[in-house]
Design a protein around this motif. Structure first.
Motif, mmCIF file in Angstrom:
data_model
loop_
_atom_site.group_PDB
_atom_site.id
_atom_site.type_symbol
_atom_site.label_atom_id
_atom_site.label_comp_id
_atom_site.label_asym_id
_atom_site.label_seq_id
_atom_site.Cartn_x
_atom_site.Cartn_y
_atom_site.Cartn_z
ATOM 1 N N GLY A 1 2.953 -4.485 -13.641
ATOM 2 C CA GLY A 1 3.200 -3.894 -12.335
ATOM 3 C C GLY A 1 4.594 -3.320 -12.326
ATOM 4 N N GLY A 2 5.062 -2.933 -11.142
ATOM 5 C CA GLY A 2 6.360 -2.303 -11.046
ATOM 6 C C GLY A 2 7.374 -3.129 -10.283
ATOM 7 N N ALA A 3 7.859 -2.575 -9.173
ATOM 8 C CA ALA A 3 8.922 -3.224 -8.407
ATOM 9 C C ALA A 3 8.555 -4.640 -7.987
ATOM 10 C CB ALA A 3 9.237 -2.374 -7.170
ATOM 11 N N LEU A 4 7.299 -4.843 -7.593
ATOM 12 C CA LEU A 4 6.890 -6.153 -7.077
ATOM 13 C C LEU A 4 7.011 -7.249 -8.128
ATOM 14 C CD1 LEU A 4 5.665 -7.777 -4.721
ATOM 15 C CD2 LEU A 4 3.400 -7.189 -5.630
ATOM 16 N N GLU B 1 3.856 0.636 -9.266
ATOM 17 C CA GLU B 1 4.351 0.908 -7.914
ATOM 18 C C GLU B 1 5.874 0.889 -7.878
ATOM 19 O OE1 GLU B 1 4.971 -3.328 -8.257
ATOM 20 O OE2 GLU B 1 3.299 -2.048 -8.876
ATOM 21 N N ASP B 2 6.436 1.736 -7.011
ATOM 22 C CA ASP B 2 7.870 1.657 -6.740
ATOM 23 C C ASP B 2 8.138 1.062 -5.363
ATOM 24 O OD1 ASP B 2 7.547 3.951 -4.937
ATOM 25 O OD2 ASP B 2 7.605 5.198 -6.735
ATOM 26 N N LEU B 3 7.087 0.795 -4.593
ATOM 27 C CA LEU B 3 7.201 0.124 -3.303
ATOM 28 C C LEU B 3 5.993 -0.763 -3.086
ATOM 29 C CD1 LEU B 3 8.214 1.517 0.168
ATOM 30 C CD2 LEU B 3 6.071 0.267 -0.085
ATOM 31 N N ALA B 4 6.228 -1.978 -2.638
ATOM 32 C CA ALA B 4 5.152 -2.888 -2.234
ATOM 33 C C ALA B 4 5.579 -3.582 -0.952
ATOM 34 C CB ALA B 4 4.854 -3.913 -3.324
ATOM 35 N N SER B 5 4.652 -3.703 -0.024
ATOM 36 C CA SER B 5 4.929 -4.352 1.244
ATOM 37 C C SER B 5 3.768 -5.275 1.571
ATOM 38 C CB SER B 5 5.098 -3.305 2.353
ATOM 39 O OG SER B 5 5.449 -3.916 3.581
ATOM 40 N N ALA B 6 4.088 -6.481 2.075
ATOM 41 C CA ALA B 6 3.029 -7.476 2.283
ATOM 42 C C ALA B 6 3.332 -8.334 3.499
ATOM 43 C CB ALA B 6 2.886 -8.367 1.051
#
Length: 371
Positions: free
Chosen positions: A186-189, A244-249
């Motif tokens: 994955g990326g940022a997360l 991903e470069d952004l993850a929000s949860a």
């Protein structure tokens, strides 16, 4: 039956612990930390970059320099394997090292997904060895201060939290292994998320996440924005931006409380290398806000005094040096011979949460975690 090591620290507590390190990037941080602690001998270093490996070996007096991690794990008189490689190698190196009777210190994340993490924890139990992960951010002095304040003073029931790490241009190489789905998972997360998640759960007293609803985006990376100048990173296998470069949860906890969680590598915003953990309690609030790795003025406490809102700014200095602290603690655990509950169990729950975030983003629905 549990395996035994040729140099078992439980039976020879006074003997120097012999360490082998895999990886030459973050591995150099591990190397410096291990080499600076008493009762430790760094005897082997493995990595593909010959010039870098030779330089580090000479600088720290490491006698055995190897191309492949397999050869390092096979060394018969090694007590500990320290792993600082691309994420995809954490599982195979850990499994081989545990089977060979070595204790394992691993960079975050523990694994690419829940299935791998469970196998690693099961192997640590089967082979009776310590497995721990480098969650060094919780050792920051401001996080430690916040934890003491919550334990000794408190802010009432904490019903909601906000936690984030946001960068403006922090993709660690658009064509590095960090942007390869196969190599990084994955990326940022999965890169920044483990540190923020670990600190959050530490402050909340290890509440369990029971449900996750998440989204993930990779728009900026695919458009060529947001890269750090990190030419030393290992190249990816495809050269493509696949993560991903952004993850929000949104997290739901087992006690009915909740948390908003956001991790970004890049964004056209004012955020520029900012870490924030904010806890909302019935009787008060607490925030740790760290802009660009700041070492002072990072803690705020919010309360009502005589019916009026009051902001409290305690003096807390963050001296740094958290990696040696977490590695010293790991060594203490190895030397103690008391290895139960040192098998990576809490790192497993963190992997389960991040894995659920990726599943939720991919499937467009809330994911319930197994109890």
């Amino acid at each position: 039956m549990a395996s035994s090591s040729p140099a078992d620290s439980a039976t020879i507590p006074s003997a120097p612990l012999r360490v082998g390190i895999v990886g030459l990037g973050m591995g150099s941080v591990h190397l410096e930390a291990f080499a600076g602690l008493p009762g430790v001998e760094v005897v082997a270093l493995a990595g593909k970059e010959v010039e870098r490996r030779t330089q580090l070996g000479a600088q720290y007096g490491v006698p055995v320099l190897l191309d492949d991690w397999e050869a390092l794990v096979a060394l018969p008189d090694l007590d500990i394997v320290s792993i600082a490689t691309p994420n995809a190698l954490h599982h195979p190196i850990t499994m081989a090292a545990l089977a060979a009777g070595k204790h394992v210190f691993c960079e975050k994340p523990l694994a690419l997904d829940t299935a791998q993490a469970r196998e690693m924890v099961a192997a640590a139990i089967e082979h009776d060895r310590v497995l721990e992960v480098a969650f060094n951010h919780r050792r920051r002095a401001d996080i430690q201060y916040a934890k003491r304040y919550l334990d000794e003073v408190g802010i009432g029931r904490i019903y909601h939290a906000r936690a984030s790490w946001k960068r403006r241009a922090g993709i660690p190489g658009l064509r590095s292994w960090f942007t390869s789905k196969r190599m990084a998972g994955g990326g940022a997360l999965i890169d920044l998320g483990p540190h923020v998640l670990d600190s959050l759960l530490f402050l909340l007293g290890e509440r369990k996440v029971v449900a996750v609803s998440a989204v993930a985006h990779g728009e900026l990376g695919r458009a060529g924005y947001g890269a750090m100048d990190r030419t030393e990173q290992m190249a990816s296998d495809t050269g493509a931006f696949e993560v991903e470069d952004l993850a929000s949860a949104l997290f739901r906890f087992d006690d009915g409380s909740s948390a908003a969680f956001e991790i970004t590598w890049a964004g056209h915003t004012a955020d520029d290398e900012d870490i924030s953990i904010e806890l909302l309690g019935v009787d008060g609030g607490l925030r740790v806000f760290v802009p660009r790795y700041a070492s002072d003025d990072t803690v705020r406490i919010y309360r009502d005094v005589a019916g009026r809102p009051v902001d409290i700014a305690p003096e807390v200095h963050v001296p740094g040096g958290e990696h040696p602290i977490v590695i010293a603690e790991f060594l203490d655990h190895v030397r103690s011979g008391q290895w139960e509950h040192r098998r990576g169990e809490f790192a497993l729950h963190r992997t389960e949460i991040l894995d659920a975030c990726y599943r939720s983003a991919a499937e467009g629905r809330e994911i319930r975690l197994e109890s």
